[in-house]
Write an enzyme that holds these catalytic residues in place. Structure first.
Site, mmCIF file in Angstrom:
data_model
loop_
_atom_site.group_PDB
_atom_site.id
_atom_site.type_symbol
_atom_site.label_atom_id
_atom_site.label_comp_id
_atom_site.label_asym_id
_atom_site.label_seq_id
_atom_site.Cartn_x
_atom_site.Cartn_y
_atom_site.Cartn_z
ATOM 1 N N HIS A 33 0.220 -9.380 -32.988
ATOM 2 C CA HIS A 33 0.572 -9.167 -34.387
ATOM 3 C C HIS A 33 0.422 -10.432 -35.210
ATOM 4 O O HIS A 33 -0.138 -10.408 -36.316
ATOM 5 C CB HIS A 33 2.004 -8.638 -34.487
ATOM 6 C CG HIS A 33 2.323 -8.050 -35.831
ATOM 7 N ND1 HIS A 33 2.789 -8.804 -36.873
ATOM 8 C CD2 HIS A 33 2.231 -6.775 -36.295
ATOM 9 C CE1 HIS A 33 2.983 -8.026 -37.932
ATOM 10 N NE2 HIS A 33 2.658 -6.793 -37.605
ATOM 11 N N SER B 223 3.111 -4.293 -43.355
ATOM 12 C CA SER B 223 2.988 -5.650 -42.807
ATOM 13 C C SER B 223 1.536 -6.082 -42.779
ATOM 14 O O SER B 223 1.243 -7.257 -42.563
ATOM 15 C CB SER B 223 3.574 -5.727 -41.400
ATOM 16 O OG SER B 223 2.764 -5.029 -40.490
ATOM 17 N N ASP C 225 5.854 -15.053 -37.263
ATOM 18 C CA ASP C 225 5.456 -13.844 -36.537
ATOM 19 C C ASP C 225 5.539 -14.104 -35.032
ATOM 20 O O ASP C 225 6.486 -14.754 -34.581
ATOM 21 C CB ASP C 225 4.045 -13.417 -36.955
ATOM 22 C CG ASP C 225 3.916 -11.912 -37.046
ATOM 23 O OD1 ASP C 225 3.838 -11.267 -35.983
ATOM 24 O OD2 ASP C 225 3.904 -11.370 -38.158
#
Length: 1093
Positions: free
Chosen positions: A292, A458, A261
């Site tokens: 994120h 996600s 990520d």
């Protein structure tokens, strides 16, 4: 008049280069600039200085006139250059906004070796004729380990020669562009070409509304009233029963979790066990500046009581593979994947995805990763509620693909739906997602401290990844690698999952994971093989939609179900004996089941396709048939074992059978002539939709046409799918052949058979076409930065030239207009979205025309998409779009638009029109409005226009199932014609070729468009330039002045060129007029200056 230009103008002219050249940006030119004294000889400078010392007078009139004339002559050139900057460019954009002469490519090798060894091999093996190239150093943690690829920078001018030379090397596997992957929050703006999405977003003020529009803002925290609302809900860990495993001491200890990520902060207070942080980008940081990656890690292993993770003791390995701008490259992923294998990761979470399942370097590396016993969990995509929108790699059978649900156990509106589209058009897709998890307003860690909420698949992916880490810790550490693998973990998840009430199998997969049930399966697990799903109950609605919506009957095309084999015994396996159908009762012998399956089950998974067909003697049977399908799987002996492992799989099957319907109620859907992305650039059907330029949803009855399927079933029709040529069905069994939005060509045998089927066998034909306009397709060409190649549409929304050939025996033809607008028939409102017109129709038919807007230039060059909205449409005029005709014993109906049937971008449906068309085509029923005498043609319609022509600059054979292929009936046709050419067709041994296309070489890569005479770049050099005949207007690319092409002169350069010439003439005449008014007086300048003193 001879003009002497100042030196600055000469420099300006030399600075002009085509935009794709890698030259320094020239200094800005301006009309106010004056040449300095350094531009003149020393003697001239001295004379000028003497004059200035005599008196501060203005320049002599003659010198001033010359300068004015010089600048006047230079003005049009500057104007052209300025307009050139403002007008769209067809030249490829370069990375980082700078011009470049070279691109980066991934060269894959057949074996792992050190980077230095690979470099020495290339330097010693590539001849000078290959051209210059540069080795790109990859300074990351994987550099200390052997690698199977290299990144090279290759000059575009020498690319073809380099590819030819490098392919000849024995240790080289292939070459691919170092594709870039961009990831952004769910947005209306979709990148062209390879698309990766961040699949997470924050929903502001949504409350409990499942259909709220997601916000692009993903950085606000949970607090205030919103935080209080969220705290009323239990944590996602409690909803899955994680506390039951925590109480038994299972917390993810000694589990190595790789999070691919945006990174993570080293001293984040929410994590107790960050083992390693690695950076694979070109930015010099390990921290997460976007939030994120931190959020994903928090859902998996956070320990904050406000937003706890599933496995707080999991060892976190943060792989920073995205920059702050959310950009990544294939080479970064390949290196990171190699490092994950080298360091022995147990679980890997990848919350990204894209529709390109033919991106071979990425897809094959995922296979290699799972083959090395790493359990990968990935998000299924945020392209719901549309069907056929699964994202890769979550759609791979060896990956655990996760969909999203809300807190009411409803499928989240944004969650992508199945089936997989890899297998189309000849087969049927697999079940995906595998499981679903909560994905709305999930609490997770912020970048520094505190918690926030995000939504998206996600978010669902790390929920399942955290649960997987928790389940891995259930197995003792010394037994994990021998028991746990991607197949056994998926077995535990899908067999323990609880099925949701309402969603079908292609929305929810096995359902919502049940941690306790999966724990019970794993704690006593013995390696075995299984089939998912292990029960096919086609009477269970709506879970087994679409199979439960339509029963089986004799004479129908085989019903195909594609199941997944999960082999927990080993990374490789084989089917020992052919599968066997064992009916429970004698009546079950009326059902014939043929099987196709994986020759080799690798890695860990394979497929088992059931082809079900009722025998002819069952035409009057009505009832339930059930039984079992058994197959044996074996794998090589594991380490320490002497004999191969084997396992018997049992699949329960239950189907409903009815009497064969009458012919008029049976419809056959043509799937064979559909082409989708990938492998080629097939453009969208509606040119008014700007956020999704690719036609990638499968165009199948059970994907983006699933609402149409349900409507026809509700109306009492039976719809079957044909994934083989038109020679492979018996027309006497069907009332209507339905052909919607088709892009492929047709065998000559198909054209002849269809004519006979309609005229002599009474088959009804219903055709729904789409736009086709060559200039529009050319303007839709764009340079894909990801693949470093030009992408140009293979065809329009539909292949009108091919359809016209098919319909020519009936005297019907479509044109190349692009029409849009609203109209009504007998009070039924319809919207025509980028459809085409009918330009030829025979006498005696019924032809309907409406006032629609014609806009053949709607699609603009990709470099200036905003100009698309500024194009003014022409005034509405009458255009023919709907025609119906009786031809011999059969009937034909044609309509110029299919967007009203496609749920992808539908504005207004036209199901009412489809019902009337099918009633006419299949049963001869005439609607009084559609068949009014006012619409009957007394004379044939034949517009004096040239019919649409094929594009000769596209290698259509690379993507076609017809061009250059053999006519053969595939395994989705009736069993009796498998492997033959069909009904009543004699073997000829010929294949179809397009006369306009000059074939040079067939590419080994099915994934990219070839380059044409536009000087477009092909993918990875695996495709060569295909040049069309020079007489074609799209190939006449003569250059004027080195930067104006022939096509540009005829379009965007004509108006500014005329304006510049006019300006030049006016300025020149003005200067001459001033010169005549200011003629110099007699006497020298010195004398005049002296007298003035």
């Amino acid at each position: 008049m001879l003009l002497v230009l100042p030196p600055v103008s000469v420099v300006g002219i030399r600075a002009v280069r085509p935009r794709h050249r890698n030259t320094r940006r020239p200094r800005a030119l301006c009309l106010s600039c004056r040449p300095t004294h350094r531009s003149f000889p020393a003697s001239h400078r001295a004379g000028a200085a003497d004059l200035r010392r005599i008196a501060p007078m203005p320049p002599a009139p003659m010198a001033a006139e010359k300068r004015r004339a010089a600048y006047a002559a230079f003005l049009p050139l500057l104007l052209l250059l300025a307009l050139r900057r403002l007008l769209p460019s067809s030249d490829p954009p370069a990375r980082g906004g700078e011009e470049t002469l070279a691109s980066r490519y991934v060269v894959r090798f057949l074996e792992y070796r050190s980077a230095d060894d690979h470099r020495e091999y290339l330097e010693g093996g590539l001849p000078r004729e290959a051209g210059p190239w540069r080795w790109v150093e990859r300074r990351n943690p994987a550099a200390a380990h052997p690698t199977d690829f290299a990144v090279l920078e290759i000059r575009d001018a020498h690319r073809d020669a380099f590819f030819e030379a490098v392919r000849a090397l024995a240790r080289v596997r292939d070459v691919h562009p170092d594709a870039s992957h961009s990831r952004a929050a769910l947005s209306a703006d979709r990148a062209r070409g390879k698309r990766f999405t961040a699949m997470s977003f924050e929903e502001e003020g949504r409350g409990d509304d499942d259909d709220a529009v997601p916000s692009n803002n993903a950085s606000s925290s949970s607090g205030g009233p919103r935080r209080k609302l969220q705290m009323r809900r239990p944590h996602v860990t409690s909803l899955f029963g994680a506390a039951q495993l925590w109480e038994r001491g299972f917390t993810g200890r000694k589990v190595k979790m790789a999070i691919f990520d945006t990174g993570i902060r080293a001293d984040h207070p929410h994590f107790r066990n960050i083992k390693e942080r690695t950076n694979w980008t070109n930015e010099d940081t390990l921290n997460d500046n976007l939030g994120h990656g931190t959020f994903v890690a928090g859902v998996i292993a956070g320990q904050d009581p406000e937003c706890p993770g599933f496995a707080p003791n999991t060892e976190i390995y943060a792989f920073r593979v995205f920059t702050d701008a959310q950009i990544s490259y294939t080479s970064w992923f390949l290196d990171a994947f190699n490092y994950a294998m080298a360091t022995g990761m147990d679980v890997l979470n990848l919350s990204i995805g894209g529709p390109d399942y033919l991106d071979l370097p990425f897809v094959e590396k995922v296979w290699e990763l799972t083959a090395n016993n790493i359990i990968m969990v990935s998000a299924i995509g945020n392209d719901g509620p549309l069907y056929g929108t699964l994202n890769n790699p979550a759609d791979q059978s060896d990956v655990i693909g996760v969909g999203g649900i809300d807190y009411n156990n409803h499928i989240a509106s944004f969650s992508s739906r199945g089936m997989t589209t890899w297998e189309l058009p000849h087969g049927y897709g697999r079940v995906k997602p595998d499981v679903v998890a909560y994905s709305r307003d999930i609490m997770g860690s912020k970048t520094s401290t505190g918690c926030k909420t995000l939504s998206g698949t996600s978010v669902a992916s790390p929920v399942v990844a955290g649960a997987v880490c928790l389940l891995v810790s259930v197995i003792p550490e010394d037994k994990r690698k021998s028991i746990l693998n991607p197949a056994s973990m998926k077995q535990a998840l899908v067999e323990g999952a609880s099925k949701l009430v309402g969603p079908n199998i292609y929305e929810q997969g096995a359902g919502k994971p049940d941690l306790w049930q999966s724990y019970e399966i794993l704690k006593n697990y013995q390696p075995r093989a299984s089939v998912f799903p292990n029960m096919l109950d086609f009477t269970d609605c709506p879970y087994f939609w679409p199979f439960c919506r339509q029963p089986l009957y004799a004479g129908a095309m085989p019903v195909v179900f594609n199941a997944t084999i999960l082999n927990g015994m080993g990374v490789i396996g084989y089917v020992k004996d052919p599968p066997v159908w064992q009916p429970s009762e004698d009546v079950g012998n009326l059902l014939t089941v043929h099987f196709t399956y994986s020759d080799t089950i690798w890695p860990w998974t394979g497929y088992l396709a059931l082809h079900m067909q009722v025998k002819d003697e069952g035409s009057q049977f009505s009832g339930i048939i059930s039984g079992n399908v058994t197959l044996s799987i074996y794998s090589p002996a594991a380490e320490g074992e002497s004999s191969p492992r084997s396992s018997t799989c049992v699949l329960y099957l239950k189907v409903r059978v009815v009497q064969t319907p009458v012919r008029s109620r049976r419809i056959l859907w043509d799937q064979f002539h559909n082409i989708k992305y990938p492998s080629g650039y097939v453009p969208r059907d509606s040119l008014n939709v700007n956020n999704d330029i690719l036609d990638w949803h499968g165009d199948h009855l059970h994907t983006n046409f699933h609402i149409l399927f349900n409507m026809l079933r509700d109306a009492g029709y039976y719809i079957e799918t044909l994934g083989s040529p038109l020679t492979c069905f018996d027309a006497s069994n069907y009332g209507t052949l339905l052909m919607v939005d088709l892009e492929d060509e047709y065998f000559s045998e198909e054209i002849q058979k269809l004519r006979d089927d309609v005229v002599h066998k009474g088959l009804g034909l219903a055709v729904f076409a789409e736009w086709y306009h060559v200039d529009t397709m050319v303007k839709m060409t764009f340079f894909d930065e990801n693949t470093r190649s030009w992408w140009s549409p293979l065809t329009g929304g539909a292949n009108i030239p091919a359809l016209n050939e098919l319909l020519a025996p009936f005297g019907i033809a479509f044109g190349d207009k692009i029409l849009s607008g609203d109209f009504s028939i007998n009070g039924e409102q319809s919207h025509y979205a980028s459809g085409t017109d009918i330009v030829q129709f025979p006498a005696g038919g019924f032809l309907h025309g409406f006032e629609l807007q014609e806009d053949p230039k709607t699609a603009q060059n990709s470099s200036t998409p905003d100009t698309q909205n500024s194009q003014s449409q022409e005034k509405s005029k009458l255009s023919s779009i709907l025609g119906m005709l009786e031809a011999g014993e059969g009937r034909i109906a044609v309509y110029g638009d299919s967007n009203c049937l496609d749920s992808s971008h539908m504005v207004t449906n036209c199901y009412w029109l489809l019902r009337k068309i099918v009633e006419f085509a299949g049963n001869g029923l005439r609607d009084p409005v559609l068949f009014s005498e006012a619409t009957r043609l007394k004379f044939p319609v034949f517009e004096n226009t040239q019919k649409p022509l094929r594009r000769p600059d596209v290698n259509f054979s690379m993507f076609s199932s017809v061009i250059g292929k053999e006519l053969i009936c595939h395994q989705d046709s009736r069993f009796e014609v498998w492997g033959t050419k069909g009904y009543g067709i004699q073997p000829t041994g010929t294949t179809r070729k397009l006369p306009e296309y000059q074939k040079n070489e067939v590419s080994s890569s099915p994934n990219r468009l070839i380059k044409s005479s536009y000087k477009r770049q092909d993918e990875a050099g695996l495709q060569k330039s295909i040049l069309a005949p020079s007489a074609n207007k799209f190939d006449d690319k003569r250059d004027y002045f080195g930067f104006i092409s022939h096509e540009e002169v005829a379009s965007q350069w004509m108006v500014p060129a005329c304006f510049a010439v006019t300006t030049c003439i006016l300025v020149y005449l003005s200067c001459r007029a001033q010169q005549r008014r200011r003629r110099p007086r007699k006497g020298s300048a010195t004398g005049r200056l002296s007298s003035s003193v």
